[in-house]
Design a protein around this motif. Structure first.
Motif, PDB file in Angstrom:
ATOM      1  N   ALA A 166       0.840  -1.203   0.000  1.00  0.00           N
ATOM      2  CA  ALA A 166       0.000   0.000   0.000  1.00  0.00           C
ATOM      3  C   ALA A 166       0.871   1.249   0.000  1.00  0.00           C
ATOM      4  O   ALA A 166       0.555   2.240  -0.664  1.00  0.00           O
ATOM      5  N   PHE A 167       1.985   1.193   0.742  1.00  0.00           N
ATOM      6  CA  PHE A 167       2.909   2.330   0.750  1.00  0.00           C
ATOM      7  C   PHE A 167       3.456   2.572  -0.646  1.00  0.00           C
ATOM      8  O   PHE A 167       3.482   3.707  -1.128  1.00  0.00           O
ATOM      9  N   ALA A 168       3.899   1.499  -1.309  1.00  0.00           N
ATOM     10  CA  ALA A 168       4.481   1.629  -2.644  1.00  0.00           C
ATOM     11  C   ALA A 168       3.467   2.219  -3.622  1.00  0.00           C
ATOM     12  O   ALA A 168       3.795   3.096  -4.431  1.00  0.00           O
ATOM     13  N   SER A 169       2.233   1.748  -3.557  1.00  0.00           N
ATOM     14  CA  SER A 169       1.200   2.252  -4.451  1.00  0.00           C
ATOM     15  C   SER A 169       0.905   3.725  -4.180  1.00  0.00           C
ATOM     16  O   SER A 169       0.805   4.541  -5.108  1.00  0.00           O
ATOM     17  N   SER A 170       0.793   4.078  -2.894  1.00  0.00           N
ATOM     18  CA  SER A 170       0.509   5.471  -2.525  1.00  0.00           C
ATOM     19  C   SER A 170       1.666   6.392  -2.893  1.00  0.00           C
ATOM     20  O   SER A 170       1.462   7.524  -3.343  1.00  0.00           O
ATOM     21  N   LEU A 171       2.900   5.894  -2.712  1.00  0.00           N
ATOM     22  CA  LEU A 171       4.069   6.707  -3.043  1.00  0.00           C
ATOM     23  C   LEU A 171       4.128   7.000  -4.539  1.00  0.00           C
ATOM     24  O   LEU A 171       4.390   8.143  -4.946  1.00  0.00           O
ATOM     25  N   GLY A 172       3.880   5.982  -5.363  1.00  0.00           N
ATOM     26  CA  GLY A 172       3.901   6.200  -6.804  1.00  0.00           C
ATOM     27  C   GLY A 172       2.880   7.220  -7.240  1.00  0.00           C
ATOM     28  O   GLY A 172       3.165   8.119  -8.050  1.00  0.00           O
ATOM     29  N   ALA A 173       1.656   7.106  -6.711  1.00  0.00           N
ATOM     30  CA  ALA A 173       0.597   8.060  -7.067  1.00  0.00           C
ATOM     31  C   ALA A 173       0.944   9.459  -6.553  1.00  0.00           C
ATOM     32  O   ALA A 173       0.699  10.463  -7.240  1.00  0.00           O
ATOM     33  N   HIS A 174       1.508   9.520  -5.366  1.00  0.00           N
ATOM     34  CA  HIS A 174       1.874  10.810  -4.771  1.00  0.00           C
ATOM     35  C   HIS A 174       2.908  11.543  -5.613  1.00  0.00           C
ATOM     36  O   HIS A 174       2.717  12.696  -5.995  1.00  0.00           O
ATOM     37  N   LEU A 175       4.004  10.878  -5.923  1.00  0.00           N
ATOM     38  CA  LEU A 175       5.086  11.531  -6.659  1.00  0.00           C
ATOM     39  C   LEU A 175       4.679  11.878  -8.087  1.00  0.00           C
ATOM     40  O   LEU A 175       5.006  12.946  -8.598  1.00  0.00           O
ATOM     41  N   ALA A 176       3.948  10.985  -8.737  1.00  0.00           N
ATOM     42  CA  ALA A 176       3.503  11.267 -10.104  1.00  0.00           C
ATOM     43  C   ALA A 176       2.542  12.444 -10.126  1.00  0.00           C
ATOM     44  O   ALA A 176       2.597  13.304 -11.013  1.00  0.00           O
ATOM     45  N   GLY A 177       1.637  12.495  -9.138  1.00  0.00           N
ATOM     46  CA  GLY A 177       0.649  13.568  -9.106  1.00  0.00           C
ATOM     47  C   GLY A 177       1.244  14.913  -8.743  1.00  0.00           C
ATOM     48  O   GLY A 177       0.976  15.922  -9.407  1.00  0.00           O
ATOM     49  N   VAL A 178       2.064  14.942  -7.713  1.00  0.00           N
ATOM     50  CA  VAL A 178       2.649  16.204  -7.270  1.00  0.00           C
ATOM     51  C   VAL A 178       3.566  16.795  -8.330  1.00  0.00           C
ATOM     52  O   VAL A 178       3.572  18.007  -8.566  1.00  0.00           O
ATOM     53  N   HIS A 179       4.315  15.929  -9.012  1.00  0.00           N
ATOM     54  CA  HIS A 179       5.292  16.423  -9.985  1.00  0.00           C
ATOM     55  C   HIS A 179       4.806  16.313 -11.429  1.00  0.00           C
ATOM     56  O   HIS A 179       5.594  16.459 -12.362  1.00  0.00           O
ATOM     57  N   ASP A 180       3.525  16.040 -11.591  1.00  0.00           N
ATOM     58  CA  ASP A 180       2.873  16.079 -12.900  1.00  0.00           C
ATOM     59  C   ASP A 180       3.520  15.124 -13.909  1.00  0.00           C
ATOM     60  O   ASP A 180       3.734  15.465 -15.068  1.00  0.00           O
ATOM     61  N   LEU A 181       3.824  13.910 -13.443  1.00  0.00           N
ATOM     62  CA  LEU A 181       4.388  12.885 -14.325  1.00  0.00           C
ATOM     63  C   LEU A 181       3.240  12.002 -14.777  1.00  0.00           C
ATOM     64  O   LEU A 181       3.002  10.927 -14.251  1.00  0.00           O
ATOM     65  N   ARG A 182       2.525  12.461 -15.781  1.00  0.00           N
ATOM     66  CA  ARG A 182       1.253  11.831 -16.149  1.00  0.00           C
ATOM     67  C   ARG A 182       1.384  10.433 -16.697  1.00  0.00           C
ATOM     68  O   ARG A 182       0.464   9.621 -16.585  1.00  0.00           O
ATOM     69  N   THR A 183       2.513  10.116 -17.303  1.00  0.00           N
ATOM     70  CA  THR A 183       2.658   8.799 -17.907  1.00  0.00           C
ATOM     71  C   THR A 183       3.303   7.773 -16.965  1.00  0.00           C
ATOM     72  O   THR A 183       3.702   6.716 -17.376  1.00  0.00           O
ATOM     73  N   GLY A 184       3.407   8.170 -15.692  1.00  0.00           N
ATOM     74  CA  GLY A 184       3.920   7.218 -14.711  1.00  0.00           C
ATOM     75  C   GLY A 184       5.403   7.367 -14.453  1.00  0.00           C
ATOM     76  O   GLY A 184       6.086   8.186 -15.051  1.00  0.00           O
ATOM     77  N   ILE A 185       5.893   6.545 -13.558  1.00  0.00           N
ATOM     78  CA  ILE A 185       7.277   6.602 -13.111  1.00  0.00           C
ATOM     79  C   ILE A 185       8.014   5.351 -13.553  1.00  0.00           C
ATOM     80  O   ILE A 185       7.564   4.246 -13.322  1.00  0.00           O
ATOM     81  N   ARG A 186       9.154   5.540 -14.193  1.00  0.00           N
ATOM     82  CA  ARG A 186       9.976   4.393 -14.580  1.00  0.00           C
ATOM     83  C   ARG A 186      10.619   3.804 -13.344  1.00  0.00           C
ATOM     84  O   ARG A 186      11.175   4.514 -12.512  1.00  0.00           O
ATOM     85  N   ARG A 187      10.618   2.488 -13.251  1.00  0.00           N
ATOM     86  CA  ARG A 187      11.184   1.824 -12.077  1.00  0.00           C
ATOM     87  C   ARG A 187      12.056   0.660 -12.497  1.00  0.00           C
ATOM     88  O   ARG A 187      12.020   0.233 -13.595  1.00  0.00           O
TER      89      ARG A 187
END
Length: 216
Positions: free
Chosen positions: A195-216
């Motif tokens: 749940a932390f990992a999912s929330s963190l990904g959504a948080h960082l993508a949303g705050v920093h406007d990375l609409r296509t997601g985060i490469r991992r």
């Protein structure tokens, strides 16, 4: 503001860098040695030295006889910083998920941070972005890996600048950050790393406007 001659270049460097990190000097803005010298009440020589250092570190690009361009935050830089932060924070949380005592200590630290963050003046970007960075640094530090924690701290300046830029872009970002931080804290308290990992990904993508997601 007046500076002693021996520290003039260092202090000009600190002031201009802080203006960049808090987005008071925005990416793409061209500034002159003369304007900064007048602002800091120094000659152009220490300003030139400060500009050269800022260029070496990648914050500025110098153009002879024209001035210094504040280098914008590129999409690649944003994704790389967010990607590194994601890996470090997830690793830290997974390393303590089965340790209730360590989780309890971290939860208490994060609660204190959230209280301070909620009470901060959102117009004070320097303080707001500092508390934002501190929240995430506390998570990484809880993983008890000094090498990773030091590396994460090294990302702190870029983290602060990205947060400041996001707040300038969208006035709703401060409230989103606080809401997202509460969700991250709740996941840690529950010992739910997924749940932390999912929330963190959504948080960082949303705050920093990375609409296509985060490469991992």
């Amino acid at each position: 503001m007046s500076y002693a001659s021996g520290t003039a270049a260092e202090r000009v460097y600190d002031e201009v860098k802080e203006l960049i990190l808090t987005n008071a000097l925005v990416g793409g803005e061209l500034i002159s040695e003369g304007d900064v010298a007048a602002r800091c009440a120094v000659s152009r020589t220490p300003v030139r030295e400060a500009f050269l250092r800022l260029e070496t570190e990648g914050w500025m690009r110098l153009y002879p006889k024209r001035g210094a361009l504040v280098v914008p935050i590129g999409e690649r830089e944003a994704r790389d910083v967010v990607g590194a932060r994601t890996l470090l924070e997830e690793h830290a949380v997974r390393s303590i998920v089965d340790d209730p005592a360590a989780r309890a200590v971290l939860v208490a630290q994060l609660e204190e941070n959230l209280t301070a963050h909620r009470g901060a003046d959102w117009a004070d970007l320097a303080e707001f972005s500092r508390l934002d960075a501190q929240f995430h640094q506390l998570i990484v530090a809880a993983g008890d890996n000094p090498l990773l924690a030091d590396f994460f701290v090294a990302l702190g300046e870029r983290h602060r600048r990205m947060t400041s830029a996001s707040v300038h872009r969208d006035a709703s970002i401060p409230e989103r950050i606080l809401t997202d931080h509460r969700a991250l804290l709740t996941a840690i308290e529950a010992g739910d790393a997924d749940a932390f990992a999912s929330s963190l990904g959504a948080h960082l993508a949303g705050v920093h406007d990375l609409r296509t997601g985060i490469r991992r």
